[in-house]
Write a protein that holds these residues in place. Sequence first.
Motif, PDB file in Angstrom:
ATOM      1  N   ASP A 153       0.814  -1.212   0.000  1.00 35.85           N
ATOM      2  CA  ASP A 153       0.000   0.000   0.000  1.00 35.85           C
ATOM      3  C   ASP A 153       0.848   1.263   0.000  1.00 35.85           C
ATOM      4  O   ASP A 153       0.321   2.367   0.097  1.00 35.85           O
ATOM      5  CB  ASP A 153      -0.916   0.014   1.238  1.00 35.85           C
ATOM      6  N   TYR A 154       2.169   1.108  -0.110  1.00 36.55           N
ATOM      7  CA  TYR A 154       3.086   2.234  -0.022  1.00 36.55           C
ATOM      8  C   TYR A 154       4.338   1.882  -0.815  1.00 36.55           C
ATOM      9  O   TYR A 154       4.582   0.720  -1.168  1.00 36.55           O
ATOM     10  CB  TYR A 154       3.456   2.515   1.448  1.00 36.55           C
ATOM     11  N   ASP A 155       5.145   2.894  -1.140  1.00 35.43           N
ATOM     12  CA  ASP A 155       6.392   2.675  -1.867  1.00 35.43           C
ATOM     13  C   ASP A 155       7.421   1.997  -0.965  1.00 35.43           C
ATOM     14  O   ASP A 155       7.360   2.099   0.262  1.00 35.43           O
ATOM     15  CB  ASP A 155       6.954   4.001  -2.375  1.00 35.43           C
ATOM     16  N   ALA A 161       8.991   4.243   1.618  1.00 39.79           N
ATOM     17  CA  ALA A 161       8.075   5.057   2.428  1.00 39.79           C
ATOM     18  C   ALA A 161       8.244   4.853   3.925  1.00 39.79           C
ATOM     19  O   ALA A 161       7.781   5.682   4.707  1.00 39.79           O
ATOM     20  CB  ALA A 161       6.624   4.761   2.027  1.00 39.79           C
ATOM     21  N   ALA A 193       2.873   1.108   8.123  1.00 37.73           N
ATOM     22  CA  ALA A 193       2.421   2.275   7.362  1.00 37.73           C
ATOM     23  C   ALA A 193       3.432   3.399   7.523  1.00 37.73           C
ATOM     24  O   ALA A 193       4.070   3.521   8.579  1.00 37.73           O
ATOM     25  CB  ALA A 193       1.043   2.736   7.836  1.00 37.73           C
ATOM     26  N   PRO A 194       3.605   4.225   6.496  1.00 38.04           N
ATOM     27  CA  PRO A 194       4.482   5.393   6.630  1.00 38.04           C
ATOM     28  C   PRO A 194       3.984   6.312   7.741  1.00 38.04           C
ATOM     29  O   PRO A 194       2.773   6.363   8.014  1.00 38.04           O
ATOM     30  CB  PRO A 194       4.377   6.076   5.258  1.00 38.04           C
ATOM     31  N   GLU A 210       1.189   8.573   6.984  1.00 39.13           N
ATOM     32  CA  GLU A 210      -0.139   7.968   6.859  1.00 39.13           C
ATOM     33  C   GLU A 210      -0.572   7.314   8.167  1.00 39.13           C
ATOM     34  O   GLU A 210      -1.395   6.403   8.176  1.00 39.13           O
ATOM     35  CB  GLU A 210      -0.148   6.949   5.711  1.00 39.13           C
TER      36      GLU A 210
END
Length: 227
Positions: A40-42, A45, A111-112, A115
């Motif tokens: 869901d993220y790079d 991230a 999660a970053p 976020e």
Amino acid sequence: MASTMMRMGRHTVPSAIRGWAQRRAMATATLHTERLPDLDYDYGALEPHISGDIMKLHHQKHHQTYVTNFNKALEQLESSNDPEAVVALQSAINFNGGGHINHSIFWKNLAPTSEGGGSPPQGNLAKAIDAQFGGLDKLTAKMNAAGAGVQGSGWVWLGYNKELKRLVVETTQNQDPLQSKGLIPLLGIDVWEHAYYLQYKNVRPDYLKNIWKVVNWKDVAKRYESA
């Protein structure tokens, strides 16, 4: 994922043997295969807490290998006409299927910071953590100690015991899924060296200290409510 989990666990061999004759008879059945889930993220991230190089290698190489080998083992299981071969395949199915299940949870558990990664849990989960562990700091200290104490490779988990209706801290060896202990996984932290060595070398406690800064407590809370 549900179909994968049905194939997993300590009790797959008896069910595999029971279903062997039926599978052989179902010549027109379509073999289910798993695929590597997207993140869901790079890859970068989660820096500086987890490097982009680690994330790329971990996802594209390690997790992909588990998926590839799991699908290969399932294909061999479906085509086997030898009960002994079915039994022998259990190890590959448990290991690679467990690796796929565990990592699929792990990516969502992160999660970053931009976020919400690292933001403390709220609501019912926060209340349960306070009641059972005395607060988030004590829970993280307990999980860090358990994770640092894993000999060799494995995972440290925050799980849920549905029978006792309680949160639990548990560890698993290698790629054994937490479900094999009858617990529902909420938060899993990978303590295999490939999860941290490029950045933290052999200092696993530093990795465990920093990973909390990108834990996605919203995802953990969602799993808790579902459990």
